[in-house]
Design a protein around this motif. Structure first.
Motif, PDB file in Angstrom:
ATOM      1  N   UNK A  31      -3.826   8.272   0.649  1.00  0.00           N
ATOM      2  CA  UNK A  31      -5.012   7.900  -0.132  1.00  0.00           C
ATOM      3  C   UNK A  31      -4.703   7.184  -1.452  1.00  0.00           C
ATOM      4  N   UNK A  32      -3.653   6.396  -1.491  1.00  0.00           N
ATOM      5  CA  UNK A  32      -3.359   5.633  -2.709  1.00  0.00           C
ATOM      6  C   UNK A  32      -4.442   4.592  -2.989  1.00  0.00           C
ATOM      7  N   UNK A  33      -5.242   4.254  -1.980  1.00  0.00           N
ATOM      8  CA  UNK A  33      -6.330   3.298  -2.195  1.00  0.00           C
ATOM      9  C   UNK A  33      -7.399   3.857  -3.133  1.00  0.00           C
ATOM     10  N   UNK A  34      -7.381   5.145  -3.410  1.00  0.00           N
ATOM     11  CA  UNK A  34      -8.325   5.752  -4.362  1.00  0.00           C
ATOM     12  C   UNK A  34      -8.068   5.228  -5.775  1.00  0.00           C
ATOM     13  N   UNK A  35      -6.799   4.992  -6.124  1.00  0.00           N
ATOM     14  CA  UNK A  35      -6.482   4.575  -7.492  1.00  0.00           C
ATOM     15  C   UNK A  35      -5.794   3.211  -7.595  1.00  0.00           C
ATOM     16  N   UNK A  36      -5.617   2.529  -6.472  1.00  0.00           N
ATOM     17  CA  UNK A  36      -5.053   1.175  -6.493  1.00  0.00           C
ATOM     18  C   UNK A  36      -6.121   0.222  -5.944  1.00  0.00           C
ATOM     19  N   UNK A  37      -6.888  -0.416  -6.827  1.00  0.00           N
ATOM     20  CA  UNK A  37      -7.995  -1.273  -6.390  1.00  0.00           C
ATOM     21  C   UNK A  37      -7.581  -2.445  -5.506  1.00  0.00           C
ATOM     22  N   UNK A  38      -6.323  -2.877  -5.575  1.00  0.00           N
ATOM     23  CA  UNK A  38      -5.858  -4.002  -4.758  1.00  0.00           C
ATOM     24  C   UNK A  38      -5.769  -3.645  -3.275  1.00  0.00           C
ATOM     25  N   UNK A  39      -5.816  -2.350  -2.956  1.00  0.00           N
ATOM     26  CA  UNK A  39      -5.740  -1.918  -1.561  1.00  0.00           C
ATOM     27  C   UNK A  39      -7.116  -1.912  -0.923  1.00  0.00           C
ATOM     28  N   UNK A  40      -7.231  -2.577   0.230  1.00  0.00           N
ATOM     29  CA  UNK A  40      -8.489  -2.577   0.984  1.00  0.00           C
ATOM     30  C   UNK A  40      -8.623  -1.265   1.753  1.00  0.00           C
ATOM     31  N   UNK A  41      -7.530  -0.853   2.422  1.00  0.00           N
ATOM     32  CA  UNK A  41      -7.522   0.420   3.127  1.00  0.00           C
ATOM     33  C   UNK A  41      -6.101   0.765   3.555  1.00  0.00           C
ATOM     34  N   UNK A  42      -5.946   2.005   4.020  1.00  0.00           N
ATOM     35  CA  UNK A  42      -4.656   2.516   4.479  1.00  0.00           C
ATOM     36  C   UNK A  42      -4.843   3.105   5.866  1.00  0.00           C
ATOM     37  N   UNK A  43      -3.893   2.826   6.756  1.00  0.00           N
ATOM     38  CA  UNK A  43      -3.879   3.442   8.075  1.00  0.00           C
ATOM     39  C   UNK A  43      -2.619   4.282   8.192  1.00  0.00           C
ATOM     40  N   UNK A  44      -2.763   5.490   8.720  1.00  0.00           N
ATOM     41  CA  UNK A  44      -1.634   6.407   8.870  1.00  0.00           C
ATOM     42  C   UNK A  44      -1.235   6.526  10.335  1.00  0.00           C
ATOM     43  N   UNK A  45       0.068   6.672  10.555  1.00  0.00           N
ATOM     44  CA  UNK A  45       0.623   7.005  11.858  1.00  0.00           C
ATOM     45  C   UNK A  45       1.429   8.281  11.651  1.00  0.00           C
ATOM     46  N   UNK A  46       0.957   9.369  12.212  1.00  0.00           N
ATOM     47  CA  UNK A  46       1.626  10.652  12.048  1.00  0.00           C
ATOM     48  C   UNK A  46       1.182  11.356  10.775  1.00  0.00           C
ATOM     49  N   UNK A  47       1.749  12.554  10.586  1.00  0.00           N
ATOM     50  CA  UNK A  47       1.458  13.335   9.395  1.00  0.00           C
ATOM     51  C   UNK A  47       2.749  13.956   8.886  1.00  0.00           C
ATOM     52  N   UNK A  48       2.757  14.307   7.617  1.00  0.00           N
ATOM     53  CA  UNK A  48       3.917  14.965   7.024  1.00  0.00           C
ATOM     54  C   UNK A  48       5.106  14.036   6.891  1.00  0.00           C
ATOM     55  N   UNK A  49       6.251  14.635   6.558  1.00  0.00           N
ATOM     56  CA  UNK A  49       7.485  13.867   6.377  1.00  0.00           C
ATOM     57  C   UNK A  49       7.774  13.085   7.653  1.00  0.00           C
ATOM     58  N   UNK A  50       8.068  11.807   7.494  1.00  0.00           N
ATOM     59  CA  UNK A  50       8.308  10.909   8.626  1.00  0.00           C
ATOM     60  C   UNK A  50       7.098  10.066   8.979  1.00  0.00           C
ATOM     61  N   UNK A  51       5.925  10.434   8.459  1.00  0.00           N
ATOM     62  CA  UNK A  51       4.704   9.661   8.737  1.00  0.00           C
ATOM     63  C   UNK A  51       4.827   8.256   8.157  1.00  0.00           C
ATOM     64  N   UNK A  52       4.124   7.330   8.791  1.00  0.00           N
ATOM     65  CA  UNK A  52       4.089   5.952   8.315  1.00  0.00           C
ATOM     66  C   UNK A  52       2.713   5.651   7.748  1.00  0.00           C
ATOM     67  N   UNK A  53       2.691   4.941   6.629  1.00  0.00           N
ATOM     68  CA  UNK A  53       1.410   4.462   6.096  1.00  0.00           C
ATOM     69  C   UNK A  53       1.483   2.950   6.049  1.00  0.00           C
ATOM     70  N   UNK A  54       0.415   2.324   6.530  1.00  0.00           N
ATOM     71  CA  UNK A  54       0.279   0.874   6.442  1.00  0.00           C
ATOM     72  C   UNK A  54      -0.792   0.596   5.413  1.00  0.00           C
ATOM     73  N   UNK A  55      -0.367  -0.069   4.338  1.00  0.00           N
ATOM     74  CA  UNK A  55      -1.287  -0.408   3.253  1.00  0.00           C
ATOM     75  C   UNK A  55      -1.730  -1.857   3.445  1.00  0.00           C
ATOM     76  N   UNK A  56      -3.036  -2.050   3.535  1.00  0.00           N
ATOM     77  CA  UNK A  56      -3.618  -3.378   3.666  1.00  0.00           C
ATOM     78  C   UNK A  56      -4.217  -3.771   2.321  1.00  0.00           C
ATOM     79  N   UNK A  57      -3.697  -4.859   1.755  1.00  0.00           N
ATOM     80  CA  UNK A  57      -4.164  -5.333   0.458  1.00  0.00           C
ATOM     81  C   UNK A  57      -5.337  -6.287   0.637  1.00  0.00           C
ATOM     82  N   UNK A  58      -6.192  -6.341  -0.357  1.00  0.00           N
ATOM     83  CA  UNK A  58      -7.380  -7.206  -0.320  1.00  0.00           C
ATOM     84  C   UNK A  58      -7.006  -8.684  -0.182  1.00  0.00           C
ATOM     85  N   UNK A  59      -5.811  -9.068  -0.663  1.00  0.00           N
ATOM     86  CA  UNK A  59      -5.386 -10.472  -0.582  1.00  0.00           C
ATOM     87  C   UNK A  59      -4.722 -10.814   0.752  1.00  0.00           C
ATOM     88  N   UNK A  60      -4.713  -9.865   1.704  1.00  0.00           N
ATOM     89  CA  UNK A  60      -4.156 -10.135   3.029  1.00  0.00           C
ATOM     90  C   UNK A  60      -2.750  -9.610   3.252  1.00  0.00           C
TER      91      UNK A  60
END
Length: 152
Positions: free
Chosen positions: A40-69
């Motif tokens: 949920x870093x998109x809560x405090x980083x306005x440049x992020x459009x959204x985040x998608x998660x793969x997995x949970x906990x240690x080893x999980x991947x987060x894909x951060x999509x920025x508003x600029x593409x």
């Protein structure tokens, strides 16, 4: 013919750590509830459009999509709920970074005062890239100032 051997493209970056830090007028638990949520870093980083998660906990991947593409994929390396700190490594990006490792930690300074520290070690893909460190520092400073604004 040489036999195949284990290899990887993921390496820790070399370089001087870049640190951003702010004090926030709230409990450490409340601060950790915001900055300690890898998904949920998109809560405090306005440049992020959204985040998608793969997995949970240690080893999980987060894909951060920025508003600029732009897009960044990071893996959670460690997370300690009691100590209120976590680390992650970037494994893919379209930002021109070669490597990035980061840590975030929260420290209680009193019942209604706490500190968040974001440490980054990053390498640009183009080592001649001017202003790289100041860009990373400015990005982290801005994100943590948003945290302070949101929680104060």
């Amino acid at each position: 013919m040489n036999p195949l051997r284990p290899d990887t493209l993921i390496r820790n970056p070399n370089g001087k750590p870049i640190e951003a830090c702010v004090m926030v007028d709230c409990s450490a638990t409340r601060l950790w509830d915001m900055v300690g949520q890898f998904a949920h870093f998109d809560v405090f980083i306005p440049a992020l459009a959204h985040i998608e998660m793969t997995g949970t906990g240690v080893g999980a991947l987060r894909t951060k999509f920025f508003r600029d593409g732009h897009c960044v994929v990071e893996q959670l390396n460690s997370r300690d709920e009691q100590a209120m700190h976590m680390t992650w490594t970037m494994i893919y990006n379209t930002l021109g970074l070669a490597r990035l490792w980061a840590a975030i930690s929260v420290e209680a300074l009193g019942e209604h005062c706490s500190k968040v520290t974001w440490t980054l070690i990053a390498e640009p893909r183009d080592t001649a890239q001017e202003g790289f460190e100041s860009f990373v520092q400015g990005f982290a400073n801005s994100a943590l100032e948003n945290v302070r604004r949101l929680l104060s």
